[in-house]
Design a protein around this motif. Structure first.
Motif, PDB file in Angstrom:
ATOM      1  N   LEU A 102      65.072  55.798  84.468  1.00 47.00           N
ATOM      2  CA  LEU A 102      66.323  54.682  84.047  1.00 47.00           C
ATOM      3  C   LEU A 102      66.990  54.150  84.879  1.00 47.00           C
ATOM      4  O   LEU A 102      67.604  53.028  84.487  1.00 47.00           O
ATOM      5  N   GLY A 103      67.154  54.821  86.173  1.00 45.21           N
ATOM      6  CA  GLY A 103      67.830  54.048  87.256  1.00 45.21           C
ATOM      7  C   GLY A 103      66.912  52.894  87.534  1.00 45.21           C
ATOM      8  O   GLY A 103      67.571  51.586  87.469  1.00 45.21           O
ATOM      9  N   ASP A 104      65.563  52.864  87.527  1.00 48.03           N
ATOM     10  CA  ASP A 104      64.647  51.759  87.862  1.00 48.03           C
ATOM     11  C   ASP A 104      64.936  50.740  86.795  1.00 48.03           C
ATOM     12  O   ASP A 104      64.772  49.498  86.899  1.00 48.03           O
ATOM     13  N   GLY A 105      65.008  51.259  85.568  1.00 50.21           N
ATOM     14  CA  GLY A 105      64.958  50.447  84.133  1.00 50.21           C
ATOM     15  C   GLY A 105      66.265  49.338  84.178  1.00 50.21           C
ATOM     16  O   GLY A 105      66.209  48.316  84.060  1.00 50.21           O
ATOM     17  N   LEU A 106      67.433  50.275  84.631  1.00 48.68           N
ATOM     18  CA  LEU A 106      68.781  49.460  84.578  1.00 48.68           C
ATOM     19  C   LEU A 106      68.830  48.508  85.769  1.00 48.68           C
ATOM     20  O   LEU A 106      69.208  47.131  85.371  1.00 48.68           O
ATOM     21  N   ILE A 107      68.085  48.686  87.058  1.00 53.71           N
ATOM     22  CA  ILE A 107      68.034  47.734  87.943  1.00 53.71           C
ATOM     23  C   ILE A 107      67.013  46.902  87.657  1.00 53.71           C
ATOM     24  O   ILE A 107      67.588  45.549  88.032  1.00 53.71           O
ATOM     25  N   ALA A 108      65.908  46.850  86.908  1.00 54.85           N
ATOM     26  CA  ALA A 108      65.022  45.960  86.599  1.00 54.85           C
ATOM     27  C   ALA A 108      65.682  44.751  85.468  1.00 54.85           C
ATOM     28  O   ALA A 108      65.435  43.797  85.451  1.00 54.85           O
ATOM     29  N   ALA A 109      66.499  45.480  84.648  1.00 51.32           N
ATOM     30  CA  ALA A 109      67.169  44.755  83.646  1.00 51.32           C
ATOM     31  C   ALA A 109      68.460  43.822  84.211  1.00 51.32           C
ATOM     32  O   ALA A 109      69.300  43.255  83.573  1.00 51.32           O
ATOM     33  N   GLY A 110      68.676  44.032  85.559  1.00 53.60           N
ATOM     34  CA  GLY A 110      69.775  43.332  86.183  1.00 53.60           C
ATOM     35  C   GLY A 110      71.137  43.953  85.818  1.00 53.60           C
ATOM     36  O   GLY A 110      71.960  43.101  85.929  1.00 53.60           O
ATOM     37  N   LEU A 111      71.198  45.337  85.609  1.00 56.22           N
ATOM     38  CA  LEU A 111      72.564  45.554  85.133  1.00 56.22           C
ATOM     39  C   LEU A 111      73.079  46.792  86.093  1.00 56.22           C
ATOM     40  O   LEU A 111      74.226  47.410  86.043  1.00 56.22           O
ATOM     41  N   ALA A 112      72.264  46.920  87.299  1.00 59.50           N
ATOM     42  CA  ALA A 112      72.809  47.909  88.169  1.00 59.50           C
ATOM     43  C   ALA A 112      71.906  47.420  89.531  1.00 59.50           C
ATOM     44  O   ALA A 112      71.029  46.627  89.618  1.00 59.50           O
ATOM     45  N   GLU A 113      72.742  48.132  90.677  1.00 60.99           N
ATOM     46  CA  GLU A 113      71.801  47.790  92.095  1.00 60.99           C
ATOM     47  C   GLU A 113      71.689  49.122  92.614  1.00 60.99           C
ATOM     48  O   GLU A 113      72.507  50.301  92.391  1.00 60.99           O
ATOM     49  N   PRO A 114      70.609  49.273  93.381  1.00 65.65           N
ATOM     50  CA  PRO A 114      70.368  50.522  93.875  1.00 65.65           C
ATOM     51  C   PRO A 114      71.305  50.990  95.557  1.00 65.65           C
ATOM     52  O   PRO A 114      71.773  49.880  95.910  1.00 65.65           O
ATOM     53  N   LEU A 115      71.405  52.155  95.431  1.00 69.83           N
ATOM     54  CA  LEU A 115      72.348  52.498  96.362  1.00 69.83           C
ATOM     55  C   LEU A 115      71.514  52.584  97.849  1.00 69.83           C
ATOM     56  O   LEU A 115      70.437  53.549  97.676  1.00 69.83           O
ATOM     57  N   ALA A 116      71.823  52.033  98.811  1.00 71.62           N
ATOM     58  CA  ALA A 116      71.007  51.988  99.968  1.00 71.62           C
ATOM     59  C   ALA A 116      70.986  53.331 100.578  1.00 71.62           C
ATOM     60  O   ALA A 116      69.737  53.600 101.424  1.00 71.62           O
TER      61      ALA A 116
END
Length: 120
Positions: A102-116
């Motif tokens: 789900l995290g990867d999906g939100l990132i791919a949808a442009g709705l989230a950024e990964p935490l470094a």
């Protein structure tokens, strides 16, 4: 309360490196899920991502679309925060939908950024 959460997570999940299947009961917000397993419920915060305030509603709607009630998910716990279990959450695959982090999906949808600074 934090110790109780850690103990529940240890019993429920069998250790921090293991995965555990649970059912989605409710998408509470852009990064909070209510999950259930064996007559218990848990609040799970999606770990390793940041959702901008302007994207909160869209991210919650995306999660509700991807996680209908009773969808089975695997958890990879990473800790706890404010009484919620922090975990990477993966939707289990089915004939209708492929498995999805789900995290990867939100990132791919442009709705989230990964935490470094987050462990994968």
């Amino acid at each position: 309360a934090a110790l109780a959460l850690v103990l529940v997570a240890a019993v429920l999940l069998g250790g921090s490196g293991s995965a555990h299947a649970a059912e989605v009961l409710q998408v509470r917000s852009a990064n909070l899920l209510q999950l259930g397993d064996h007559n218990r419920t848990y609040t799970v915060e999606l770990a390793c991502l940041r959702i901008a305030p302007d994207d909160q509603d869209a991210a919650a709607a995306w999660l509700r679309h991807e996680l209908p009630r009773r969808t089975r998910v695997n958890l990879r716990p990473l800790g706890n925060h404010d009484g919620s279990l922090q975990a990477r959450v993966q939707r289990l695959g089915s004939a209708d939908q492929p498995a999805l982090d789900l995290g990867d999906g939100l990132i791919a949808a442009g709705l989230a950024e990964p935490l470094a600074d987050c462990a994968a």
